[in-house]
Design an enzyme around this catalytic site. Sequence first.
Site, PDB file in Angstrom:
ATOM      1  N   ARG A 116       0.726  -1.027   0.106  1.00  0.00           N
ATOM      2  CA  ARG A 116       0.481  -0.405  -0.050  1.00  0.00           C
ATOM      3  C   ARG A 116       1.040   1.111   0.269  1.00  0.00           C
ATOM      4  NH1 ARG A 116      -5.270   2.137   3.800  1.00  0.00           N
ATOM      5  NH2 ARG A 116      -5.667   0.835   2.334  1.00  0.00           N
ATOM      6  N   HIS A 176      -7.516   0.473  -6.358  1.00  0.00           N
ATOM      7  CA  HIS A 176      -7.549   0.043  -5.056  1.00  0.00           C
ATOM      8  C   HIS A 176      -8.266  -0.929  -5.410  1.00  0.00           C
ATOM      9  CE1 HIS A 176      -7.751  -0.340  -0.731  1.00  0.00           C
ATOM     10  NE2 HIS A 176      -8.126   0.209  -0.470  1.00  0.00           N
ATOM     11  N   GLN A 197     -10.738  -3.546  -2.988  1.00  0.00           N
ATOM     12  CA  GLN A 197     -11.760  -2.438  -2.137  1.00  0.00           C
ATOM     13  C   GLN A 197     -12.800  -3.369  -3.500  1.00  0.00           C
ATOM     14  OE1 GLN A 197     -12.176  -0.241   0.834  1.00  0.00           O
ATOM     15  NE2 GLN A 197     -14.467  -0.929  -0.051  1.00  0.00           N
ATOM     16  N   ASP A 210     -16.777   7.955  -1.718  1.00  0.00           N
ATOM     17  CA  ASP A 210     -15.386   8.285  -1.014  1.00  0.00           C
ATOM     18  C   ASP A 210     -15.077   9.158  -0.433  1.00  0.00           C
ATOM     19  OD1 ASP A 210     -12.223   7.461  -0.555  1.00  0.00           O
ATOM     20  OD2 ASP A 210     -12.002   7.415  -2.613  1.00  0.00           O
ATOM     21  N   CYS A 231     -16.447   2.948   0.523  1.00  0.00           N
ATOM     22  CA  CYS A 231     -15.417   1.859   1.273  1.00  0.00           C
ATOM     23  C   CYS A 231     -14.060   2.257   2.654  1.00  0.00           C
ATOM     24  CB  CYS A 231     -13.620   2.765   0.351  1.00  0.00           C
ATOM     25  SG  CYS A 231     -13.704   4.501   0.386  1.00  0.00           S
ATOM     26  N   ARG A 240     -14.064  -7.158   2.541  1.00  0.00           N
ATOM     27  CA  ARG A 240     -12.790  -7.279   2.592  1.00  0.00           C
ATOM     28  C   ARG A 240     -11.940  -8.330   2.862  1.00  0.00           C
ATOM     29  NH1 ARG A 240      -9.691  -2.264   2.047  1.00  0.00           N
ATOM     30  NH2 ARG A 240      -9.245  -3.327   1.003  1.00  0.00           N
TER      31      ARG A 240
HETATM   32  N1   CP Z   1     -11.172   0.866   2.744  1.00  0.00           N
HETATM   33  C1   CP Z   1      -9.682   0.789   2.852  1.00  0.00           C
HETATM   34  O1   CP Z   1      -8.671   0.623   2.802  1.00  0.00           O
HETATM   35  O2   CP Z   1      -9.722   0.827   4.707  1.00  0.00           O
HETATM   36  P1   CP Z   1      -7.900   1.329   5.280  1.00  0.00           P
HETATM   37  O3   CP Z   1      -7.555   2.417   4.603  1.00  0.00           O
HETATM   38  O4   CP Z   1      -8.409   1.254   6.732  1.00  0.00           O
HETATM   39  O5   CP Z   1      -7.092   0.184   4.702  1.00  0.00           O
HETATM   40  N1  NVA Z   2      -9.161   7.144  -1.757  1.00  0.00           N
HETATM   41  C1  NVA Z   2      -9.282   7.232   0.000  1.00  0.00           C
HETATM   42  C2  NVA Z   2      -9.317   6.057  -0.016  1.00  0.00           C
HETATM   43  C3  NVA Z   2      -9.301   5.169   1.361  1.00  0.00           C
HETATM   44  C4  NVA Z   2      -9.320   3.675   1.275  1.00  0.00           C
HETATM   45  C5  NVA Z   2      -7.415   7.114  -0.071  1.00  0.00           C
HETATM   46  O1  NVA Z   2      -6.795   6.974  -0.719  1.00  0.00           O
HETATM   47  O2  NVA Z   2      -7.224   7.556   0.698  1.00  0.00           O
END
Ligand code: CP
Ligand code: NVA
Length: 315
Positions: A109, A136, A139, A230, A271, A299
């Site tokens: 990530r 993502h 997700q 989001d 999400c 998830r």
């Molecule tokens: N939705 C999601 O990816 O959550 P986190 O950022 O907590 O992993």
């Molecule tokens: N778009 C958001 C998603 C978090 C799961 C981010 O990247 O912060």
Amino acid sequence: MSYEQFRGRSLLSWLDYSAEDINALLDLSKQVKAEAKRGEVKQRFLGKTIALVFEKRSTRTRCAFETAFGEEGGHPVFLSTADIQLGAKESVDDTARILGRMFSAIQFRGFSQDTVETLARFSGVPVYNGLTDVYHPTQALADIMTLEENFGSGGINLCFVGNGRSNVANSLMVICSKLGVNFTIVTPASLVPGRELTERCAILSAASGAKLRISDKLDSVTDAHALYTDVWASMGEEDKKAERRALLSPYQVNSSLMKASGRSDTIFLHCLPAIKGEEVSAEVIDGPQSRAWDQAENRKHTIKAIMLATLGLAP
Ligand code: CP
Ligand code: NVA
């Protein structure tokens, strides 16, 4: 059904997967969820290790990977880039080579899509994109699973409202285009998804029969089975918070926008994490139409399915 075609594959974006592949992973996710609900204890990851590399924060993604892998006998190792050499004293390709010698798989990530692609190129093990600035994908699989739990498959209208160029919106556009899910993005003109990706998805949608629409008009939520939003500023966009708030305030998902779908069974998806009072009202996300908590649980099931299939451990 055989999952052999998944062995050794990475998941960097759904662009590399066919509709048949994605549907097979959805089936496996449903099986995995049913096993969990029956309380079955399995040890399919026994003797395996996974590196969980995080440049950005996470609750759901980290916990999903860590618990899904660990509860079946695998050994997950959390590696914050604040602690390891990646990007500081060591190149991404060298880090990939080392992790590939010690781990069965890698989750990444972070910021750059190029980093996760480089990890996949040089590690020799499956690499999973747990979120980058662009995509993502894990997700999006959980999101489709949640939609299918509510509406079955076929003829679903999903509508994303808010920052139309977020990683989540991009991944939804790809997966919906592949699967034939009708997808509408409601966003101001300055936040439409990038042209190249939109054109690719338009071609995929034409092939799958999905209707893909991008509009700045709120009445485009008409007939949506689900409204999805989001955060307005993603991780890494902290300097854009005020500008986005000004631009996106009219796009808040609240009770009146939920009603504007014209359907009594419209659900709300997010999400998470959410900023209640910004992209969604507390009334909607905490109310009876919200499926955000099922989505978060899914998830884990979908991530377990992806790991089982790509590690050659699916039935
Ligand atoms: N939705 C999601 O990816 O959550 P986190 O950022 O907590 O992993
Ligand atoms: N778009 C958001 C998603 C978090 C799961 C981010 O990247 O912060």
